[in-house]
Design a protein around this motif. Structure first.
Motif, PDB file in Angstrom:
ATOM      1  N   SER A 235      18.905  27.270  66.430  1.00 57.95           N
ATOM      2  CA  SER A 235      17.805  26.493  67.009  1.00 57.95           C
ATOM      3  C   SER A 235      16.844  25.946  65.957  1.00 57.95           C
ATOM      4  O   SER A 235      15.935  25.185  66.291  1.00 57.95           O
ATOM      5  CB  SER A 235      17.017  27.355  68.006  1.00 57.95           C
TER       6      SER A 235
ATOM      7  N   GLN B  49      12.755  26.959  71.781  1.00 61.61           N
ATOM      8  CA  GLN B  49      11.664  26.043  71.462  1.00 61.61           C
ATOM      9  C   GLN B  49      10.445  26.801  70.924  1.00 61.61           C
ATOM     10  O   GLN B  49      10.143  27.910  71.397  1.00 61.61           O
ATOM     11  CB  GLN B  49      11.241  25.273  72.717  1.00 61.61           C
TER      12      GLN B  49
ATOM     13  N   THR C 110      18.857  26.018  71.631  1.00 63.47           N
ATOM     14  CA  THR C 110      17.789  25.314  72.334  1.00 63.47           C
ATOM     15  C   THR C 110      16.523  26.144  72.525  1.00 63.47           C
ATOM     16  O   THR C 110      15.736  25.899  73.434  1.00 63.47           O
ATOM     17  CB  THR C 110      18.312  24.814  73.697  1.00 63.47           C
TER      18      THR C 110
ATOM     19  N   ASN D 283      15.784  28.982  78.148  1.00 60.46           N
ATOM     20  CA  ASN D 283      16.006  27.894  77.190  1.00 60.46           C
ATOM     21  C   ASN D 283      17.197  28.149  76.271  1.00 60.46           C
ATOM     22  O   ASN D 283      17.989  27.252  76.006  1.00 60.46           O
ATOM     23  CB  ASN D 283      14.755  27.663  76.349  1.00 60.46           C
TER      24      ASN D 283
ATOM     25  N   SER E  52      10.184  29.432  78.252  1.00 57.65           N
ATOM     26  CA  SER E  52       8.845  28.877  78.132  1.00 57.65           C
ATOM     27  C   SER E  52       7.820  29.826  78.739  1.00 57.65           C
ATOM     28  O   SER E  52       8.095  30.473  79.751  1.00 57.65           O
ATOM     29  CB  SER E  52       8.783  27.527  78.852  1.00 57.65           C
TER      30      SER E  52
END
Length: 333
Positions: free
Chosen positions: A228, A151, A149, A208, A272
């Motif tokens: 990912s 990003q 996961t 994340n 993030s």
């Protein structure tokens, strides 16, 4: 009949999933640990094995084996966001062991459990030709953190510096001589330490994707990238200063720490940018080490950006069956 010699651990795992069907209720799907919902909780489990023939390093005591076996298993559930509760073991006692050896092993287990504040629930004992110790760890999580996961835009962090275990393996397995910081180098292999669990439990809600570094720095980064389906750009290699001091060649030091380590049990994670300052502030408050090493973007593979040049970080690292080798270069683009 096809011999097993020459296969690595990833290929053996692939054989299993040609036979078994994956449980749709299992939440992590081939990750550091296994997780499933039970009522309002998520139960996280891991099993890890110490085997005399592949894992017993020169100079390692029975106490060290007990300590390290617990850390190996607990690390895999904590990095997934679990609060560790306890563990059970399966112990194979070799014929040539003495009672004092097994008492020492149990004391190592006890010390690690007390340090990590987890319960010891017993287990199973048998007599074997060589020593083996399997540990099953159990934890409870509100949120689990997959390696799948990460990003685009995320910041990539490490909770520790790399290279000490790399030096230790060269000393113990290749008879190389590195004298600067020798005690610290060997300690990193014999009695590895985990991240501050309270600190991790606080910041994990902002994370994340995560993985522990038992397979080494390069392999761990590539496992996140592949799972990912993202590209990771490493701008700052988190290398321990003792690597440079002992190797005295920056390029060789970096290659050693990237590809010839493993079992550091540092956490590599992404978060993030909007949460990065919170995470870094919490690290300072808890006086915990934290290193910003790169970022995530669209694409594939892991790349080192250095002096305006970019080079591929290959998916090489510690793999049972072949030791330090590539995972499967064809599976990466």
């Amino acid at each position: 009949m096809k011999p097993m010699s020459g296969l690595n651990e990833f290929e053996v795992i692939e054989l299993a999933w040609k036979i078994f069907e994956k449980d749709k209720e299992e939440l992590l799907n081939l990750d550091d640990a296994t997780a499933f919902r039970h009522g309002n909780n998520i139960v996280v489990l891991n099993i890890d094995t110490f085997d005399e023939e592949t894992d017993w390093l020169p100079g390692m005591t029975y106490f060290d084996i007990g300590w390290k076996s617990i850390v190996m298993s607990i690390s895999d559930i904590v990095v997934k966001g679990a609060n560790p509760k306890g563990c059970i073991i399966s112990l194979g006692v070799p014929d040539n062991a003495y009672q004092e050896n097994i008492i020492e092993l149990y004391n190592g287990i006890k010390s690690a459990c007390e340090s990590l504040k987890v319960a010891f629930w017993g287990g199973d004992t048998s007599f074997t030709k060589t020593l083996h110790l399997s540990v099953v760890s159990v934890g409870i999580a509100d949120k689990i953190i997959s390696r799948k996961t990460a990003q685009p835009g995320d910041i990539v962090y490490s909770t520790g510096l790399f290279g000490l275990t790399s030096l230790g393996y060269k000393i113990l397995l290749d008879n190389e001589i590195y004298n600067i910081g020798l005690k610290e180098i060997l300690e990193s292999l014999y009695r590895p330490k985990l991240i501050d669990l309270e600190f991790w439990s606080i910041i994990s809600k902002y994370v994340n994707a995560s993985i522990d570094s038992s397979d080494g720095l390069a392999m761990s980064l590539n496992l996140i990238s592949e799972a990912s389906n993202v590209k990771i750009i490493v701008e700052q290699l988190p290398l321990h200063p003792l690597v440079y001091q002992n190797v005295k060649d920056d390029e060789k030091a970096e290659e050693l720490a990237l590809y010839r380590g493993g079992e550091e049990f540092h956490f590599i994670f992404t978060a993030s940018p909007s949460n990065s300052y919170k995470i870094e502030d919490i690290a300072r408050e808890h006086r915990c080490s934290l290193y910003r090493i790169g970022y995530v973007e669209k694409g594939s593979g892991v790349w080192l950006k250095k002096e305006n040049k970019i080079s591929l970080i290959h998916p090489y690292g510690w793999t049972h069956g072949i030791k330090w080798e590539k995972k499967n270069e064809g599976s990466y683009s």
